[in-house]
Every structure is written in structure tokens, then in C-alpha cells.
Design an enzyme around this catalytic site. Structure first.
Site, mmCIF file in Angstrom:
data_model
loop_
_atom_site.group_PDB
_atom_site.id
_atom_site.type_symbol
_atom_site.label_atom_id
_atom_site.label_comp_id
_atom_site.label_asym_id
_atom_site.label_seq_id
_atom_site.Cartn_x
_atom_site.Cartn_y
_atom_site.Cartn_z
ATOM 1 N N GLY A 252 0.904 -1.351 -0.004
ATOM 2 C CA GLY A 252 0.146 0.238 -0.024
ATOM 3 C C GLY A 252 0.663 1.160 -0.067
ATOM 4 O O GLY A 252 2.028 1.180 0.086
ATOM 5 N N PRO A 253 0.284 2.293 -0.006
ATOM 6 C CA PRO A 253 0.911 3.782 0.048
ATOM 7 C C PRO A 253 1.842 3.704 1.108
ATOM 8 O O PRO A 253 1.548 3.386 2.059
ATOM 9 C CB PRO A 253 -0.066 4.790 -0.133
ATOM 10 C CG PRO A 253 -1.426 4.206 -0.442
ATOM 11 C CD PRO A 253 -1.288 2.696 -0.061
ATOM 12 N N GLY A 255 3.189 5.421 4.554
ATOM 13 C CA GLY A 255 2.651 6.031 5.619
ATOM 14 C C GLY A 255 1.144 5.481 6.099
ATOM 15 O O GLY A 255 0.521 6.049 6.753
ATOM 16 N N GLY A 257 0.961 2.467 7.635
ATOM 17 C CA GLY A 257 1.060 1.479 9.175
ATOM 18 C C GLY A 257 1.485 0.187 8.719
ATOM 19 O O GLY A 257 1.375 -0.598 9.639
ATOM 20 N N LYS A 258 2.224 -0.078 7.562
ATOM 21 C CA LYS A 258 2.760 -1.455 7.368
ATOM 22 C C LYS A 258 3.827 -1.840 8.159
ATOM 23 O O LYS A 258 3.720 -2.995 8.688
ATOM 24 C CB LYS A 258 3.394 -1.476 5.858
ATOM 25 C CG LYS A 258 2.118 -1.150 4.865
ATOM 26 C CD LYS A 258 2.623 -1.615 3.391
ATOM 27 C CE LYS A 258 3.733 -0.637 3.041
ATOM 28 N NZ LYS A 258 3.226 1.039 3.025
ATOM 29 N N THR A 259 4.721 -1.076 8.686
ATOM 30 C CA THR A 259 5.714 -1.605 9.321
ATOM 31 C C THR A 259 5.390 -1.554 10.909
ATOM 32 O O THR A 259 5.709 -2.615 11.615
ATOM 33 C CB THR A 259 7.024 -0.664 9.309
ATOM 34 O OG1 THR A 259 7.489 -0.490 7.717
ATOM 35 C CG2 THR A 259 8.087 -1.024 10.210
ATOM 36 N N SER A 577 -5.971 3.480 -17.726
ATOM 37 C CA SER A 577 -6.944 4.131 -17.157
ATOM 38 C C SER A 577 -7.378 5.573 -17.457
ATOM 39 O O SER A 577 -8.490 6.201 -17.194
ATOM 40 C CB SER A 577 -6.870 4.132 -15.516
ATOM 41 O OG SER A 577 -5.971 4.745 -15.104
ATOM 42 N N LYS A 620 -8.447 6.239 -5.599
ATOM 43 C CA LYS A 620 -8.946 7.611 -6.418
ATOM 44 C C LYS A 620 -10.075 8.431 -6.113
ATOM 45 O O LYS A 620 -9.888 9.658 -6.154
ATOM 46 C CB LYS A 620 -9.596 6.914 -7.859
ATOM 47 C CG LYS A 620 -8.018 6.203 -8.658
ATOM 48 C CD LYS A 620 -8.910 5.391 -9.890
ATOM 49 C CE LYS A 620 -7.537 4.696 -10.844
ATOM 50 N NZ LYS A 620 -7.858 4.232 -11.862
#
Length: 670
Positions: A252-253, A255, A257-259, A577, A620
Site C-alpha cells: 500500500g501507499p 505512511g 502503518g505497514k511497518t 485508465s 482514486k
């Protein structure tokens, strides 16, 4: 006399080295290692005993044995399987991302069931007294026990239900124990089988073990040995069920919260946590280690971290896996194929260790901004979990509950009476950040806290109560950094607003089209990829073939050039797209009708005019919200994706689902 002193001196010099080898041998004997590991360690030790301690190879061999002994071959941390506690930790430390929390709680639920699952045993013997006695003894130990009088009955039982262990006599009528062993392994390969016989010989025991028997017990049965054997097999089965961990990939983008969620998972499970960054990693030896024939050989980072942690089942976070490099030093991604494959990593071989090590109990969590960069075989081994961008309301809640308290604490403002109003937080979100995640929001909050700390220190009264409102926010951070320039811009001829998805989240783009005298060329600029160029050609062909439908002169392209440009030319762009956005820009230009700038479009266009579905619908929509767009056009085939979105994501934006371009003329063009 001189000769005696010389030999005495040599003996004194070699004494510490000899004692070191004696201590190593003792350590090897005490360590509960497998026969294979002990054999390798003793062989290396024998080489050292014949070697001069001053030789460079001596220290290499010594370090190798010490590394072998330091590895946690059997050390585990017990998981805390308290579901309510884990749920509380995850909810306290992270807002939203319910799908991630649910996946972890599901994992804990499975582990709980595996730990409490009953152990089912089938006793097979043609003597009723022996069957009854064994059944009584084992039931008393808490096991679920069924019996069978011969091998054929046992196979019928095995077809009806699953057993963890079969205790079978060797000599029986109709079907003996060896035949039952062979048949049972075909029907239930995971069922463990122990043979019991009064005619125990070395050759029969070896034959049984070669055919897959887990153990071999002689008659008359020693009940204590029986209990011990069954208990060991039960623990082994439970351990195998408990230690296999999932291999997740958070994408995901930045910032989002992945880590940080990885650390929370480790805290919830009470496991040790380690994180290594794979960004720009190019040398596969960093993961797999160097062979000991090289000077300065070292183990890989995987084995080094496991040795440092001292346990076999940590949570291992492989950060930025999509940024991994590749050059003449090897392909690290190919090493990850083995490390992250549940079918292979139970025998991972580090080049330095040169022995298989079981990594199946390690919970690997990879993070990536875009998994599309990863090789397909690697993606196939990962359970990909999508992290999505946050809405303005979610950002406001996270700022108030998590970010602001943390920044106040880190800047010494916890008990100084500093408060942030909701309006100030929303102003920071809308005017000072433009992102899917939270990193820039936290940076802006940290900047305000630093300035407040200076104000409090310089003020005569250290306990001055400060309220950060919208006015003070602008005073501390300066003029707004971002404006809704696209949505607020005036309607223009041949300029439309598009929505695209990138690894940083959703983005707003402008598509500009103009026409000039020329030689029927389609000029495309803006650092466009091949797919985007094809989309532009498709859009122009559609407009030319349907010119009469839109009341356009069919010869508009004769003697003219059409130039299509997508601004931010330094940024590479690609994907299908933007086809719908380009077509509407051309129609705006050719019909002389300005396009509404507060209407954003996304969709792949075909030559027949159909609008095909696209990905990244949520991202989007969030980008449209951030830019102040009022109306968003999605393909009709994305209706399911739009329906499943939360109310916050669609708030303030009208969503129109379109199948063909003619129905959009009134929506987009003035």
C-alpha cells in the site's frame, strides 16, 4: 636441559588452545542437536585438533563451530493465544485496517484450536486383552482411543475418520503390521505409525523405519516407555501444527502503518521482532551468506538475526521488498523464493552454515508499495494484504488519538496544557498535506510542537496554556502548501481532469488537448509509457470513427496535428485508465465545449466506445476528495467496488457509473 625447557614451553603455549577444544567437545555433547549437526560439528572439531592454532584456518573452524552451537535449533517462544488481549493491543495501537487485524486474530484462533485439539489413536491388535489394556492405559492419559482387531478393520476405520497415531501389532492374520503400514501411508500420509511385536529384531526394526514407521516397540510392552513414546509423538505433531506460520505481504501507499503493525503483531503474540530493509539490496550473499572457502566469510542476515534473537520463531519483517536490486552479484529475489516458500523454507541452507535450518516457524512479513514490481513466482508465495489510504475523518481521528499525544510526549509538552482544535487538525490535513498516508501529517504536527516548545521556554510563565487553532496553525506553519487548484480552476477548452493510481496512492492529473495546422500527426508528451500512448491513439480513433455522432466535422484531422499533453513531464506515467479522460479532452476540443474541471474521470476505453473497469477505486476517490473534486466518473463494471466502499470515502463526492461516452457529454462538457 635446553630441549626439556623448549618442549615445556610449547606445551604451555598449546595448553589454552587444547582446553578450548575440550570445552567445545563438551558443549557439543551437551547441546541437544540432531545427529547430522553433531556429526558436522565433531568432524570440524577433529580437523581443529590436528591443526596448528596459529593457522588462519583454525580460527575459521573455531568460529564455525561456535556459530553452530549458538543457533537456536530447538528454542521457541510460546505464543500468547489470548484473543481478547491481542485484539485490545491491535485496536489500541492502530485505527482502522480491520482486514489486517482480522487476519491476525484468525491466525491466533487456528493456533488455539491446534493447541487444544484432542489426540486420536487407533490401537490394532488381534488379541482382545492387548487391545483392551492399551485402550485403558491411553485413555487414562487423556487420549481419544479406538480399536481394530486386524489390519483390514484398521483400514476401514482410517477411511471413516482421521487418526494422529496408529499403534499396531506386527504379526496379525489377514494383514500384518508392515502391510498395514504401507496401506495406511497411502491413505493417510500424515498419520504416525508405531509397530509393536514380540519378535523384535534389528533387521525388522530397520525395515519398519525405512517404510515410514515413527517408532518400534518390543513386547511385552513397557508401559512407561509406551507413555513416553506416545507423549513425544503427540508433542511432535502439536509442535508441527503450531509452528507453521503464514507468510504475509503488506502492500500500500507509504505512511499507512505497514511497518508499525508488524511490531504490534509481535507484541500481541509475545514473539521477538526483527526488521531488515531490502531496499537496494543487490548481493544475494547478504541473505544466503558466503561459503567458508572465501576470506572473511560470514553468515547471511537471516541466520545472523536468528542467532542474535536466540529463538527459532521470531516475527521477521522484510521491509521494502519491492525495492530489491539485481546485478552481477546475483539475484536476491531468487533467494527469497526459498525463504518465503512454506514448502521449501523448512530446509533453508545458508552458504556459511552449509546445513539445512528450519525457517517454517518464522512469521515472515514483507512490505511493499507496489507488488507489481515483484517476480510472479514470488508473489505467488505471498499472502498479499492491501493497506489503503485514509479518509480525512480517519486522519483526524488518528491525529487526535495517536499522533498528537505522541508528539506532545516526545517534545516535552504532555502536561503543559497544549491542545489542538478539530479545525486546526483539519486545516493541516487539507492545506499542508496531500498524501494517502500519515507521514507528512505527523511531520507538520512535530513542527508545530517544536515551535510551541520554543514559545513556552521563551515565555516568562512556563505553564502558559496554549490552544492551537486554525489561526495559530497558519502562523506557525506559514501559508498553505497545497490548494485545490484543479477543482478550483476555471473550466477550459480541451482540458479534463483524470484520476490515476500510483504506489503512493491515488493522484489527480490534467489532460490537455490542442489542435494546430500540420500533417495529421498525433503528438503525445508528458513522459508517457507505451500503454498510455496506445490509450491516446485508441481515444483519437474512437472520436474520428464516431465524429458524426458528436456533430463533429469528419475531416477535422485533415491538414491538422493534435497534441495531447499530460503535465508533470518529469514523472513517468503509464496505464490504460486515462483512456476515458483523453477521449473527453478531445471531444471538448473538437466540439468547442469547455470541460468541467471539478469532474474527474477514470476508465479504459475501447475502440467501440465501451468503458472497461479499472483498479484502485478507493484510492482514486480519496484523491478526488483531497483535490476538492465534486463529481467522479467510474466505469459501470466497477459498481461492486463502489458499493462496498465506506460512507466516509464517498462523502462530498457524487459518483457516476458510465458504460459509454455519449451519456457523459452533459456531465463533463458545458
Amino acid at each position: 636441559m635446553a630441549l626439556f625447557r623448549k618442549s615445556e614451553k610449547i606445551e604451555q603455549q598449546s595448553s589454552p588452545a587444547t582446553q578450548e577444544l575440550v570445552d567445545l567437545r563438551t558443549a557439543i555433547e551437551k547441546a541437544q542437536l540432531s545427529e547430522q549437526v553433531i556429526g558436522v560439528a565433531l568432524k570440524e572439531l577433529e580437523r581443529l585438533e590436528k591443526m596448528d592454532p596459529s593457522s588462519p584456518e583454525y580460527s575459521i573452524g573455531l568460529n564455525y563451530i561456535e556459530f553452530l552451537l549458538a543457533l537456536p535449533w530447538h528454542q521457541f517462544t510460546e505464543d500468547n493465544l489470548d484473543l481478547k488481549r491481542a485484539e485490545k493491543i491491535l485496536e489500541t495501537q492502530h485505527y482502522g485496517i480491520k482486514h489486517v487485524k482480522e487476519r491476525i486474530l484468525e491466525y491466533l484462533a487456528v493456533r488455539t484450536l491446534c493447541s487444544t485439539k484432542a489426540f486420536h489413536i487407533l490401537v490394532v491388535d488381534d488379541e482382545e486383552i492387548a487391545r483392551t489394556n492399551l485402550q485403558y492405559v491411553l485413555k487414562k492419559q487423556g487420549y481419544q482411543v479406538r480399536t481394530a482387531a486386524n489390519g483390514l478393520e484398521a483400514l476401514e476405520e482410517l477411511k471413516k475418520r482421521e487418526f494422529d497415531l496408529i499403534l499396531t501389532d506386527l504379526k496379525m492374520e489377514k494383514m500384518d503390521g508392515i502391510q498395514l503400514l504401507e496401506s495406511a501411508k497411502r491413505i493417510a500420509p500424515h498419520t504416525q505409525i508405531v509397530l509393536i511385536t514380540g519378535f523384535a529384531t534389528v533387521s525388522s526394526a530397520v525395515a519398519a523405519l525405512k517404510k515410514g514407521a515413527a517408532h518400534y516397540l518390543p513386547k511385552p510392552i513397557d508401559l512407561e516407555e509406551l507413555r513416553s513414546t506416545v507423549r513425544q509423538l503427540h508433542e511432535k505433531k502439536r509442535h508441527m501444527q503450531m509452528t507453521r506460520s503464514p507468510i504475509l505481504c503488506f502492500t500500500g501507499p507509504p505512511g499507512t502503518g505497514k511497518t508499525s503493525i508488524g511490531r504490534s503483531i509481535a507484541e500481541a503474540l509475545e514473539r521477538k521482532f526483527v526488521r531488515i530493509s531490502l531496499a537496494a539490496l543487490r548481493d544475494e550473499a547478504e541473505l544466503r551468506g558466503h561459503r567458508r572457502t572465501y576470506v572473511g566469510a560470514m553468515p547471511g542476515r537471516i541466520m545472523n538475526e536468528i542467532k542474535r534473537l536466540g529463538v527459532k520463531n521470531p516475527i521477521f519483517m522484510l521491509d521494502e521488498i519491492d525495492k530489491i536490486g539485481q546485478d552481477f552479484r546475483g539475484d536476491p529475489a531468487s533467494v527469497l523464493l526459498e525463504i518465503l516458500d512454506p514448502e521449501q523454507n523448512n530446509r533453508f541452507t545458508d552458504h556459511y552454515l552449509d546445513l539445512p535450518f528450519d525457517l517454517s516457524s518464522v512469521m515472515f512479513i514483507a512490505t511493499a508499495n507496489a507488488v507489481e514490481r515483484l517476480p510472479d513466482p514470488l508473489i505467488d508465495r505471498l499472502e498479499v494484504i492491501q493497506f489503503q489510504g485514509y479518509t480525512e475523518k480517519e486522519k483526524q481521528h488518528i491525529a487526535g488519538s495517536y499522533l498528537i499525544p505522541r508528539q506532545l510526549r516526545e517534545h516535552g509538552l504532555s502536561h503543559t496544557g497544549v491542545e489542538f482544535t478539530d479545525g486546526a487538525v483539519m486545516k493541516i490535513i487539507r492545506e499542508y498535506t496531500l498524501e494517502a498516508g500519515l507521514r507528512n501529517l505527523e511531520r507538520e504536527l512535530a513542527m508545530i510542537c517544536r515551535k510551541l516548545a520554543r514559545i513556552l521556554v521563551q515565555s516568562q510563565e512556563g505553564s502558559t496554556r496554549l490552544t492551537v487553532d486554525e489561526e495559530m496553525t497558519e502562523k506557525l506553519l506559514g501559508p498553505r502548501k497545497f490548494t485545490h487548484e484543479i477543482a478550483e480552476a476555471g473550466h477550459r477548452l480541451g482540458v479534463t481532469t483524470g484520476l490515476v493510481w500510483t504506489e503512493f496512492g491515488g493522484e489527480i492529473i490534467s489532460v490537455e488537448a490542442t489542435m494546430m495546422k500540420g500533417s495529421q500527426q498525433l503528438i503525445l508528451t508528458g513522459s508517457l509509457g507505451s500503454v498510455l500512448r496506445e490509450s491516446a491513439q485508441t481515444a483519437l480513433s474512437y472520436v474520428r470513427s464516431n465524429a458524426s455522432l458528436f456533430s463533429i466535422d469528419t475531416s477535422f484531422f485533415d491538414g491538422n496535428d493534435i497534441h495531447i499533453h499530460i503535465p508533470a513531464g518529469a514523472i513517468a506515467k503509464d496505464g490504460p485508465s486515462a483512456g476515458l479522460t483523453i477521449a473527453m479532452a478531445l471531444l471538448s476540443l473538437l466540439t468547442a465545449r469547455p470541460a468541467r474541471r471539478d469532474v474527474a474521470l477514470t476508465g479504459e476505453l475501447t475502440l467501440s466506445g465501451s468503458i472497461l473497469p479499472v483498479a484502485g477505486i478507493r484510492e482514486k476517490l480519496l484523491a478526488a476528495q483531497r483535490a476538492g473534486v465534486k463529481t467522479v466518473v467510474f466505469p459501470k463494471r466497477n459498481e461492486v467496488d463502489v458499493t462496498n466502499l465506506e460512507e466516509d470515502v464517498q462523502q462530498g463526492v457524487q459518483v457516476i457509473l458510465a458504460e459509454e461516452i455519449p451519456q457523459l457529454m452533459k456531465v463533463v462538457l458545458i
